[in-house]
Motif scaffolding. Structure first.
Motif, mmCIF file in Angstrom:
data_model
loop_
_atom_site.group_PDB
_atom_site.id
_atom_site.type_symbol
_atom_site.label_atom_id
_atom_site.label_comp_id
_atom_site.label_asym_id
_atom_site.label_seq_id
_atom_site.Cartn_x
_atom_site.Cartn_y
_atom_site.Cartn_z
ATOM 1 N N MET A 282 -49.729 -43.089 -47.670
ATOM 2 C CA MET A 282 -48.923 -42.710 -48.027
ATOM 3 C C MET A 282 -48.253 -41.964 -49.025
ATOM 4 S SD MET A 282 -46.505 -40.627 -44.520
ATOM 5 C CE MET A 282 -48.043 -40.435 -43.494
ATOM 6 N N ALA A 283 -47.656 -41.112 -49.545
ATOM 7 C CA ALA A 283 -46.616 -41.151 -50.506
ATOM 8 C C ALA A 283 -45.889 -39.764 -49.860
ATOM 9 C CB ALA A 283 -47.028 -40.662 -52.082
ATOM 10 N N ILE A 284 -44.535 -39.138 -51.116
ATOM 11 C CA ILE A 284 -43.444 -38.189 -50.872
ATOM 12 C C ILE A 284 -42.992 -38.182 -52.130
ATOM 13 C CG2 ILE A 284 -41.741 -39.126 -49.749
ATOM 14 C CD1 ILE A 284 -41.065 -36.745 -48.054
ATOM 15 N N SER A 285 -43.419 -36.985 -52.465
ATOM 16 C CA SER A 285 -42.041 -36.601 -54.229
ATOM 17 C C SER A 285 -41.101 -37.493 -53.849
ATOM 18 C CB SER A 285 -42.695 -35.151 -54.129
ATOM 19 O OG SER A 285 -42.296 -34.264 -53.292
ATOM 20 N N HIS A 286 -40.279 -37.106 -55.071
ATOM 21 C CA HIS A 286 -38.568 -37.220 -55.146
ATOM 22 C C HIS A 286 -38.329 -36.313 -55.166
ATOM 23 C CE1 HIS A 286 -41.210 -40.535 -58.446
ATOM 24 N NE2 HIS A 286 -40.004 -41.445 -57.550
ATOM 25 N N HIS A 287 -38.615 -34.616 -55.274
ATOM 26 C CA HIS A 287 -37.645 -33.304 -54.687
ATOM 27 C C HIS A 287 -37.803 -33.129 -53.226
ATOM 28 C CE1 HIS A 287 -41.694 -32.219 -55.423
ATOM 29 N NE2 HIS A 287 -41.269 -31.438 -56.614
ATOM 30 N N GLY A 288 -38.681 -33.905 -52.581
ATOM 31 C CA GLY A 288 -39.075 -33.795 -50.826
ATOM 32 C C GLY A 288 -39.893 -32.370 -50.553
ATOM 33 N N LYS A 289 -40.426 -32.383 -51.379
ATOM 34 C CA LYS A 289 -41.312 -30.662 -50.941
ATOM 35 C C LYS A 289 -42.734 -31.119 -50.905
ATOM 36 C CE LYS A 289 -38.477 -27.776 -54.620
ATOM 37 N NZ LYS A 289 -38.867 -27.289 -55.362
ATOM 38 N N ARG A 290 -43.058 -32.165 -51.408
ATOM 39 C CA ARG A 290 -44.962 -32.658 -51.288
ATOM 40 C C ARG A 290 -45.223 -34.028 -50.509
ATOM 41 N NH1 ARG A 290 -44.377 -30.164 -55.955
ATOM 42 N NH2 ARG A 290 -45.009 -28.102 -56.010
ATOM 43 N N LEU A 291 -45.906 -34.186 -49.593
ATOM 44 C CA LEU A 291 -46.316 -35.399 -48.875
ATOM 45 C C LEU A 291 -47.363 -35.688 -49.192
ATOM 46 C CD1 LEU A 291 -44.971 -37.757 -47.032
ATOM 47 C CD2 LEU A 291 -46.313 -36.167 -45.331
ATOM 48 N N ALA A 292 -48.405 -36.716 -49.707
ATOM 49 C CA ALA A 292 -49.293 -36.667 -49.905
ATOM 50 C C ALA A 292 -50.146 -37.830 -49.257
ATOM 51 C CB ALA A 292 -49.592 -37.401 -51.865
ATOM 52 N N ILE A 293 -51.290 -37.719 -48.735
ATOM 53 C CA ILE A 293 -52.210 -38.373 -47.898
ATOM 54 C C ILE A 293 -53.320 -38.848 -48.460
ATOM 55 C CG2 ILE A 293 -50.885 -38.058 -45.805
ATOM 56 C CD1 ILE A 293 -52.868 -36.700 -45.033
ATOM 57 N N GLY A 294 -53.505 -39.909 -48.040
ATOM 58 C CA GLY A 294 -55.359 -40.755 -48.593
ATOM 59 C C GLY A 294 -56.567 -41.042 -47.355
ATOM 60 N N SER A 295 -57.208 -40.422 -47.945
ATOM 61 C CA SER A 295 -58.864 -40.806 -46.645
ATOM 62 C C SER A 295 -59.244 -42.392 -47.318
ATOM 63 C CB SER A 295 -59.662 -39.093 -47.055
ATOM 64 O OG SER A 295 -60.278 -39.364 -47.783
ATOM 65 N N GLN A 296 -60.189 -42.112 -45.936
ATOM 66 C CA GLN A 296 -61.201 -42.795 -46.396
ATOM 67 C C GLN A 296 -62.294 -42.570 -47.337
ATOM 68 O OE1 GLN A 296 -62.705 -44.233 -42.065
ATOM 69 N NE2 GLN A 296 -61.143 -45.742 -42.311
ATOM 70 N N THR A 297 -62.613 -41.176 -47.533
ATOM 71 C CA THR A 297 -63.669 -41.315 -48.068
ATOM 72 C C THR A 297 -63.428 -40.747 -48.718
ATOM 73 O OG1 THR A 297 -62.976 -38.945 -47.083
ATOM 74 C CG2 THR A 297 -64.539 -40.089 -46.176
ATOM 75 N N GLY A 298 -62.149 -40.931 -49.874
ATOM 76 C CA GLY A 298 -61.670 -40.778 -51.843
ATOM 77 C C GLY A 298 -60.241 -39.253 -51.729
ATOM 78 N N ASP A 299 -60.537 -38.634 -51.049
ATOM 79 C CA ASP A 299 -59.741 -37.053 -51.186
ATOM 80 C C ASP A 299 -58.174 -37.937 -51.071
ATOM 81 O OD1 ASP A 299 -62.357 -36.084 -50.593
ATOM 82 O OD2 ASP A 299 -62.309 -35.962 -48.802
ATOM 83 N N ILE A 300 -57.386 -36.435 -51.588
ATOM 84 C CA ILE A 300 -56.193 -37.400 -51.277
ATOM 85 C C ILE A 300 -55.548 -35.453 -50.694
ATOM 86 C CG2 ILE A 300 -54.283 -37.215 -53.285
ATOM 87 C CD1 ILE A 300 -55.497 -39.093 -55.341
ATOM 88 N N SER A 301 -54.895 -35.526 -49.414
ATOM 89 C CA SER A 301 -54.116 -33.919 -49.444
ATOM 90 C C SER A 301 -52.727 -33.696 -49.728
ATOM 91 C CB SER A 301 -54.588 -34.215 -47.746
ATOM 92 O OG SER A 301 -55.920 -33.764 -48.215
#
Length: 408
Positions: free
Chosen positions: A276-295
């Motif tokens: 998991m990661a969050i952008s510096h401006h706080g507008k977006r949150l990113a999550i990674g999966s076991q199959t290699g996808d990024i949302s």
């Protein structure tokens, strides 16, 4: 190069493997054009352990093969944390953590390429030792606060430490905070630290008062908290936590920092969230999966803004937004590293905002002109004897007034 030239696959030609990564920041490089990436590399028979420096081409959307290596004498790097203000980087090894600083350079070291100036960054071991992080064992987590005033570490042994930066004065020292520390994050105002571990609740620590454990977030039977990130937009503060239950995977729960109550949870994946990661401006949150996808999730609506399918061929174990929030760095369990561009097509650009404001001003001026020319404007009322419906002299009583000049 890997698939479509977007990521660097491993093992490399010399047998080395990427095991950790981070964006490189420096006070002489504007965040808008920062393009350097640290890649911690496990060595091979041909090549020892190094930190490699790669560059991301914003125009071509390609992460280049590392061209600069910094040899490491303490073994394989496990984690890298880069100071947001450009004070260098801290690298975790099996026994201790070490500080590395930027080598100073003259203006002659700056070269021009394609109309812009480029810096060849060089990393060197710092003279200053991190006394509080010597012989502490491997650290699963290293993170700086947003303003760079605090450094938090979470060990494989469950030991949590928080230091003031750069003095390294200890603020919190909590042995056995968890069985082991899986993830941690510091709030935007540097007041709180959140920590998680498998089969364990998320714990909140008070940094501002230095009083230790503030509270343990309640969780239901069968829930497993994974990764945690505080909001960054400066509005109402929230805490995002990835959740896995017996029935569902891929959940993200939202907690209100004012009451420390769970506001709800939403399912984004059909599989466990692995990073998991969050952008510096706080507008977006990113999550990674076991199959290699990024949302990439739009925080305001809690909806998927962009899904990068097959970003990697295996589980993603690290995510980090670039300093300008226009790309995201990822690392997978197959030791491949990639930088992916964030879709900004639906985001208003600065020149578009100025254009809308200019159009609004022009429309307002045009409407004012129409009202002035064709409306019953105050400034168009007839004056003097031309005023309509002027009352007769007798109605004002002029005949009864004394003519002083005549009397005199």
């Amino acid at each position: 190069m890997g698939k479509r030239g977007k990521f660097i696959s491993v093992p490399q030609h010399d047998g080395s493997r990427f095991v950790c990564a981070a964006w490189a920041t420096h006070h002489r490089i504007e965040k808008e054009i920062a393009d350097h990436v640290f890649l911690g590399t496990e060595g091979s028979d041909e090549k020892g352990d190094v930190v490699a420096l790669s560059r991301y081409d914003w125009d071509a959307d390609v992460l280049s093969e590392p061209k600069t290596d910094f040899p490491l004498e303490d073994g394989t790097p496990l984690r890298i944390a880069v100071h947001p203000g450009g004070d260098g980087a801290i690298i975790s090894f099996a026994e201790s953590c070490s500080l590395f600083e930027w080598e100073e350079w003259d203006d002659d070291d700056i070269r021009s390429s394609k109309g812009r100036f480029e810096l060849e960054l060089k990393l060197i071991p710092a003279i200053r030792q991190l006394g509080g992080l010597e012989n502490v064992g491997p650290q699963n987590c290293l993170t700086f606060s947003c303003d760079g005033s605090f450094l938090a570490t979470g060990g494989e042994d469950g030991h949590v430490r928080v230091f003031e930066w750069p003095t390294m004065d200890i603020v919190l020292d909590i042995p056995n905070a968890h069985k082991f520390v899986k993830d941690m994050d510091i709030s935007l105002d540097s007041a709180f630290l959140s920590t998680t571990s498998d089969n364990s609740p998320c714990r909140i620590w008070d940094i501002s008062a230095g009083s230790g454990l503030l509270m343990t977030l309640p969780y239901e039977e069968g829930e497993n908290f994974g990764f945690c990130r505080f909001s960054r937009d400066g509005m109402k503060p929230f805490l995002f936590i990835s959740v896995t239950t017996k029935e569902q995977d891929g959940l993200v729960s939202v907690w209100d920092l004012a009451t420390w109550r769970r506001l709800g949870a939403k399912k984004f994946l059909d599989e466990p969230i692995t990073s998991m990661a969050i952008s510096h401006h706080g507008k977006r949150l990113a999550i990674g999966s076991q199959t290699g996808d990024i949302s990439i999730i739009e925080v305001k609506k809690m909806e998927v803004h962009q899904r990068i399918r097959f970003a990697h061929l295996q589980s993603i174990n690290y995510l980090e937004f670039s300093p300008n929030d226009k790309a995201i760095l990822s690392l997978a369990t197959d030791c491949s590293s990639r930088v992916s561009a964030v879709d900004l097509s639906h985001e208003w650009k600065e020149w578009q905002l100025y254009l809308v404001l200019a159009l609004m001003v022009l429309v307002s001026m045009f409407l004012f002109y129409l009202l002035y020319e064709f409306g019953d404007s105050f400034w168009q009322f007839p004056m003097g004897k031309d005023q309509p419906h002027r009352p007769p002299r007798e109605a004002l009583g002029y005949d009864d007034l004394v003519d002083y000049k005549t009397d005199l």
